[in-house]
Design a protein around this motif. Structure first.
Motif, mmCIF file in Angstrom:
data_model
loop_
_atom_site.group_PDB
_atom_site.id
_atom_site.type_symbol
_atom_site.label_atom_id
_atom_site.label_comp_id
_atom_site.label_asym_id
_atom_site.label_seq_id
_atom_site.Cartn_x
_atom_site.Cartn_y
_atom_site.Cartn_z
ATOM 1 N N LEU A 178 -52.192 12.937 -13.639
ATOM 2 C CA LEU A 178 -52.575 14.076 -12.863
ATOM 3 C C LEU A 178 -53.414 15.222 -13.664
ATOM 4 O O LEU A 178 -52.767 15.566 -14.722
ATOM 5 C CB LEU A 178 -51.290 14.861 -12.178
ATOM 6 C CG LEU A 178 -50.744 14.081 -10.898
ATOM 7 C CD1 LEU A 178 -49.299 14.924 -10.635
ATOM 8 C CD2 LEU A 178 -51.631 14.111 -9.838
ATOM 9 N N ASP B 278 -45.446 23.256 -1.153
ATOM 10 C CA ASP B 278 -45.460 22.049 -0.446
ATOM 11 C C ASP B 278 -44.886 21.794 0.810
ATOM 12 O O ASP B 278 -45.157 21.095 1.436
ATOM 13 C CB ASP B 278 -44.603 21.130 -1.563
ATOM 14 C CG ASP B 278 -45.048 20.953 -2.830
ATOM 15 O OD1 ASP B 278 -46.374 20.714 -2.944
ATOM 16 O OD2 ASP B 278 -44.494 21.327 -4.092
ATOM 17 N N THR C 86 -57.087 19.331 -7.874
ATOM 18 C CA THR C 86 -56.676 20.024 -6.865
ATOM 19 C C THR C 86 -54.996 19.778 -7.031
ATOM 20 O O THR C 86 -54.321 20.973 -7.066
ATOM 21 C CB THR C 86 -57.105 19.540 -5.661
ATOM 22 O OG1 THR C 86 -58.574 19.557 -5.511
ATOM 23 C CG2 THR C 86 -56.545 20.156 -4.323
ATOM 24 N N ILE C 87 -54.770 18.666 -7.012
ATOM 25 C CA ILE C 87 -53.065 18.405 -7.252
ATOM 26 C C ILE C 87 -52.618 18.911 -8.279
ATOM 27 O O ILE C 87 -51.605 19.554 -8.310
ATOM 28 C CB ILE C 87 -52.710 16.841 -6.624
ATOM 29 C CG1 ILE C 87 -53.216 16.452 -5.291
ATOM 30 C CG2 ILE C 87 -51.250 16.820 -6.985
ATOM 31 C CD1 ILE C 87 -52.968 15.186 -4.976
ATOM 32 N N VAL D 99 -49.489 21.436 -9.135
ATOM 33 C CA VAL D 99 -48.306 21.176 -9.580
ATOM 34 C C VAL D 99 -48.013 22.073 -10.926
ATOM 35 O O VAL D 99 -46.838 22.651 -11.234
ATOM 36 C CB VAL D 99 -48.410 19.723 -10.222
ATOM 37 C CG1 VAL D 99 -47.264 19.159 -11.029
ATOM 38 C CG2 VAL D 99 -48.250 18.950 -8.967
#
Length: 542
Positions: A114, A85, A119-120, A124
Motif C-alpha cells: 500500500l 471505513d 487512495t487507500i 490508512v
C-alpha cells in the motif's frame, strides 16, 4: 433529508472547565447552548489518558488493548476499521480538519504493497479520514509532529516571515524589548501570543472546517473538527491572554496526605518534571489563566461555527458531537499533564446534539449514565442508519439514551494506560512488558489494576475528590476482590474476531452445515447420514 455529522474534539479539555459543568469563573455560552440543544453526558470517560491511544479508541470504537496503539506514535495497525471505513460504504464523505495524532503502520503498509500516496494508502495513513487539512501542531519543526505547510503559507501571506510561525508566532510571545518568549516555557504562559486571534490555530482551523462544509455541498458528510487547544503550549492571543485573573481560578485539588506513602506508581508520577513544575503556585496561576483563555477562544469559535451552520440551513440536519481526548491535571493531585486516572485526567466533556425528532424528549438534559469514548463511533453510525457491528465496534450507540429508551448502557467503564515510555517506569524498575495500568469505574468505586503492585481504590461517594486511596485498606479487601473479578471478566471478552459476526457464526453453526459442504464427520454409515438429512427434511448431496 441529508444527514451530516460535525464531530468536534478539543485536546486536553477537562470535563469541569465549562460553565455548563459548573465552572464558577469561566463562561462558555456557545458550548452551553449545545448542551441545551442536546444531552450533556456528565460521566464520560476516555479509554486512555493520553492523546494517541485515546484518539485511536475514539476513531475505531475499540478499547486500547483491542486496537493495540498503546501510546503516542505507536502505529494503529493496518486492518483496524475506523469511522471512515464504516461510513464510506454508506456514501458519507468522512474528512478531517485538525489533529488526529495518528501514526501510520508503515511496515504493515509496505508488506501489503500500500503506497502512502495511493487512495487507500492515504486513508490508512490518516486514520480513515480524508485529510482535508491535518494539523497536529505538536513539535512541527521536529520529527515528532507533522509540519502544516498550509498554515505556514497562510501566515506568510499575513506578513510573517518566520521559518516556523506555529512555534515562534502562534505559540510564542515577546517582551517589551521584542525578545521572543517561547510558549513551551510554562512561566511565559501569561504573555500574549504574537499572533492575532484571527491568525491563531483555533480560528484558523474553524475557518478551514467551514471551507470543507461549503465544498461538500449536498453530499452527506462527517467532519472531524479536531482542535489542538487547550493543549500546551499554554499561550493565547489577546484579548484572551489576561481575561482570567487568579480570582476566577478554581482552587487546586490536592491533599498533603496524598504525598504520605502514596501508591508507588502515583508517587513516581509525582516526581515527573511536569508534576514538579505545577507545584509552584506562580507557574500554575500563569498556566491556568492561559488555559481558560484558550477555552474561551474555542467557545467563541463555536459561536461562529453554529452561526455558519444556521446560515447554510444545516443546523436541523447535522448531529454535533463535542468532546475532548482527555483532561489535564493542572497541578491537581500533585500532578501535571494527564496519564493517571483521577477525574481531572480521565473524565471528559461529552455533549451530543441529535437533530432527530426522536431525541426531542431529552433536549437540555444531563445524563449520569456511564459512557465511554468508544461510544462515539456507533452513535454516528447509528445516526446514518448503518448496521450495528458489535463484533468490531466495542462501544454502544448513545441514541437509546438520547431517545429515552434506556437509562444506562453498561455497569462500568474502562480506561487503560501503558506507561512504559515514561521515566516513572524506570524510576520504579518496572519492565516494559509490565508497565500497564487499567482503571475500572462502576459509578462509585474507582479501581486501578497496577501490574506488579497493589491496586488503587477510591470511593467517590465518600471521597469525591479522590484523596484517600483504599487499595491497601484491609476493610476494602472485599470491594477490591469484587472489582478485580469485574476486571478479569472484562479481560476475557472476545475482541479480536472482527472478520465474522456472531450472527454469521450462528447461521453457520447448524448441525449439518459441514455435511452439506461434503465434510462428513461423525457418521458411522451412509444410512446415518441419510437419516440425519431426512430429519432435517433434506436429502444429502452426492
Amino acid at each position: 433529508m441529508t444527514k451530516n455529522v460535525l464531530f468536534i474534539m478539543c485536546d486536553q479539555l477537562r470535563w469541569d472547565y465549562l460553565s455548563c459543568a459548573g465552572h464558577p469563573g469561566l463562561d462558555t455560552p456557545h458550548i452551553d447552548a449545545l448542551a441545551k440543544r442536546g444531552v450533556r453526558f456528565d460521566r464520560a470517560y476516555v479509554q486512555s489518558t493520553i492523546c494517541g491511544p485515546s484518539r485511536m479508541s475514539f476513531y475505531t470504537g475499540r478499547y486500547v488493548s483491542s486496537h493495540g496503539s498503546m501510546w503516542n506514535n505507536v502505529p494503529l495497525k493496518v486492518g483496524e476499521m475506523t469511522l471512515g471505513d464504516h461510513l464510506r460504504p454508506l456514501g458519507v464523505r468522512t474528512a478531517l480538519c485538525g489533529k488526529t495524532h495518528m501514526s501510520a503502520d508503515a511496515e504493515g503498509m509496505k508488506r501489503l504493497g500500500l503506497a502512502p500516496d495511493s487512495t487507500i494508502g492515504a486513508l490508512v495513513s490518516e486514520c480513515g479520514f480524508e485529510p482535508y487539512e491535518r494539523d497536529d501542531g505538536l513539535h512541527p519543526s521536529t520529527s515528532y509532529g507533522k509540519r502544516n505547510k498550509a498554515y505556514d503559507d497562510y501566515m506568510k501571506d499575513r506578513g510573517w516571515e518566520d521559518e516556523n510561525p506555529w512555534e515562534s508566532v502562534a505559540n510564542s510571545g515577546e517582551d517589551a524589548d521584542g525578545n521572543i518568549l517561547s510558549g513551551w516555557f510554562l512561566d511565559n504562559s501569561d504573555a500574549k501570543a504574537r499572533a492575532s486571534d484571527e491568525e491563531s490555530e483555533t480560528p484558523y482551523i474553524t475557518r478551514r472546517s467551514m471551507d470543507f462544509i461549503q465544498e461538500a455541498g449536498d453530499t452527506p458528510w462527517c467532519l472531524h473538527l479536531s482542535y489542538i487547544k487547550p493543549h500546551w503550549p499554554y499561550i493565547v492571543p489577546e484579548p484572551y491572554h489576561d481575561m482570567y485573573p487568579p480570582e476566577t481560578h478554581q482552587p487546586v485539588l490536592r491533599s498533603d496526605a496524598e504525598q504520605t506513602d502514596p501508591h508507588p506508581v502515583f508517587g513516581a508520577f509525582m516526581e515527573e518534571r511536569v508534576s514538579k513544575a505545577f507545584t509552584s503556585d506562580i507557574t500554575r496561576t500563569k498556566v491556568i489563566g492561559a488555559y481558560m483563555g484558550l477555552i474561551k477562544q474555542i467557545d467563541d469559535q463555536m459561536g461562529e461555527l453554529m452561526a455558519f451552520l444556521d446560515a447554510k440551513g444545516l443546523t436541523d440536519e447535522t448531529m454535533i458531537v463535542f468532546t475532548s481526548d482527555h483532561g489535564d491535571y493542572l497541578g491537581d493531585h500533585w500532578l501535571g499533564e494527564k496519564e493517571l486516572f483521577h477525574d481531572p485526567s480521565a473524565r471528559i466533556p461529552l455533549i451530543v446534539v441529535d437533530p432527530s425528532k426522536e431525541a426531542d424528549a431529552t433536549r437540555g438534559t444531563v445524563s449520569d449514565a456511564l459512557v465511554e469514548a468508544i461510544d462515539v463511533v456507533p452513535t454516528i453510525l447509528d445516526y446514518f442508519d448503518g448496521a450495528a457491528v458489535p463484533h468490531i465496534i466495542e462501544g454502544k450507540s448513545l441514541r437509546p439514551l438520547m431517545q429515552g429508551k434506556a437509562d444506562s448502557l453498561r455497569d462500568f467503564v474502562i480506561s487503560e494506560y501503558d506507561y512504559s515510555f515514561r521515566q516513572a517506569r524506570r524510576r520504579l524498575g518496572v519492565s516494559v512488558a509490565e508497565a500497564k495500568l487499567t482503571m475500572l469505574f462502576d459509578g462509585r468505586w474507582k479501581y486501578v489494576f497496577a501490574e506488579g503492585f497493589r491496586p488503587m481504590l477510591f470511593d467517590l461517594q465518600a471521597d469525591p475528590d479522590e484523596f484517600n486511596d483504599l487499595g491497601d485498606d484491609p476493610h476494602s479487601a472485599q470491594e477490591c476482590e469484587r472489582l478485580q473479578n469485574l476486571f478479569f471478566q472484562w479481560t476475557r471478552r472476545i475482541s479480536q474476531r472482527t472478520t465474522m459476526s456472531d450472527a454469521e457464526i450462528e447461521r453457520r453453526g447448524i448441525d449439518l452445515n459441514e455435511a452439506r459442504a461434503g465434510v462428513l464427520i461423525g457418521f458411522p454409515t451412509e444410512a446415518d447420514l441419510e437419516a440425519a438429512f431426512a430429519a432435517a427434511g433434506e436429502k444429502p448431496k452426492r
